[in-house]
Design a protein around this motif. Structure first.
Motif, PDB file in Angstrom:
ATOM      1  N   LEU A  26       0.827  -1.204   0.000  1.00  0.00           N
ATOM      2  CA  LEU A  26       0.000   0.000   0.000  1.00  0.00           C
ATOM      3  C   LEU A  26       0.864   1.258   0.000  1.00  0.00           C
ATOM      4  N   ARG A  27       1.867   1.275   0.857  1.00  0.00           N
ATOM      5  CA  ARG A  27       2.739   2.454   0.947  1.00  0.00           C
ATOM      6  C   ARG A  27       3.613   2.627  -0.289  1.00  0.00           C
ATOM      7  N   ALA A  28       3.916   1.543  -0.992  1.00  0.00           N
ATOM      8  CA  ALA A  28       4.754   1.613  -2.186  1.00  0.00           C
ATOM      9  C   ALA A  28       3.954   2.025  -3.417  1.00  0.00           C
ATOM     10  N   GLY A  29       2.643   2.158  -3.283  1.00  0.00           N
ATOM     11  CA  GLY A  29       1.820   2.622  -4.386  1.00  0.00           C
ATOM     12  C   GLY A  29       1.460   1.539  -5.389  1.00  0.00           C
ATOM     13  N   GLN A  30       1.383   0.305  -4.961  1.00  0.00           N
ATOM     14  CA  GLN A  30       1.090  -0.788  -5.871  1.00  0.00           C
ATOM     15  C   GLN A  30      -0.354  -0.757  -6.384  1.00  0.00           C
ATOM     16  N   TYR A  31      -1.245  -0.063  -5.713  1.00  0.00           N
ATOM     17  CA  TYR A  31      -2.658  -0.055  -6.082  1.00  0.00           C
ATOM     18  C   TYR A  31      -3.110   1.321  -6.565  1.00  0.00           C
ATOM     19  N   GLU A  32      -2.201   2.113  -7.094  1.00  0.00           N
ATOM     20  CA  GLU A  32      -2.511   3.491  -7.452  1.00  0.00           C
ATOM     21  C   GLU A  32      -3.129   3.677  -8.824  1.00  0.00           C
ATOM     22  N   ASP A  33      -3.088   2.682  -9.711  1.00  0.00           N
ATOM     23  CA  ASP A  33      -3.520   2.885 -11.084  1.00  0.00           C
ATOM     24  C   ASP A  33      -4.526   1.820 -11.531  1.00  0.00           C
ATOM     25  N   PRO A  34      -5.711   1.755 -10.892  1.00  0.00           N
ATOM     26  CA  PRO A  34      -6.663   0.714 -11.292  1.00  0.00           C
ATOM     27  C   PRO A  34      -7.215   0.924 -12.695  1.00  0.00           C
ATOM     28  N   ASP A  35      -7.342   2.165 -13.154  1.00  0.00           N
ATOM     29  CA  ASP A  35      -7.844   2.405 -14.511  1.00  0.00           C
ATOM     30  C   ASP A  35      -6.832   1.947 -15.555  1.00  0.00           C
ATOM     31  N   GLY A  36      -5.563   2.175 -15.289  1.00  0.00           N
ATOM     32  CA  GLY A  36      -4.520   1.720 -16.201  1.00  0.00           C
ATOM     33  C   GLY A  36      -4.451   0.204 -16.247  1.00  0.00           C
ATOM     34  N   ASP A  37      -4.632  -0.439 -15.100  1.00  0.00           N
ATOM     35  CA  ASP A  37      -4.642  -1.902 -15.074  1.00  0.00           C
ATOM     36  C   ASP A  37      -5.804  -2.444 -15.892  1.00  0.00           C
TER      37      ASP A  37
END
Length: 56
Positions: A26-37
């Motif tokens: 979470l802190r590393a930003g692994q879930y920051e781009d759901p639209d891109g995924d």
């Protein structure tokens, strides 16, 4: 019952390890781009078959 003295600390340790990995992601930003995924999952960009090789 002696086995529980071993299994309970092991399970708590594994649970804490999993929680730590989740908080790190979470802190590393692994879930920051759901639209891109979503767009990458539906993209045909990398779905091509490999190019046929010429036989010599």
């Amino acid at each position: 019952m002696n086995v529980l003295a071993f299994l309970i600390p092991v399970s708590v340790t594994l649970g804490l390890l999993g929680l730590t990995a989740f908080v790190w992601s979470l802190r590393a930003g692994q879930y920051e781009d759901p639209d891109g995924d979503q767009a990458r999952a539906l993209s045909d960009l990398h779905d091509e078959a490999p190019a046929p090789q010429a036989h010599r």
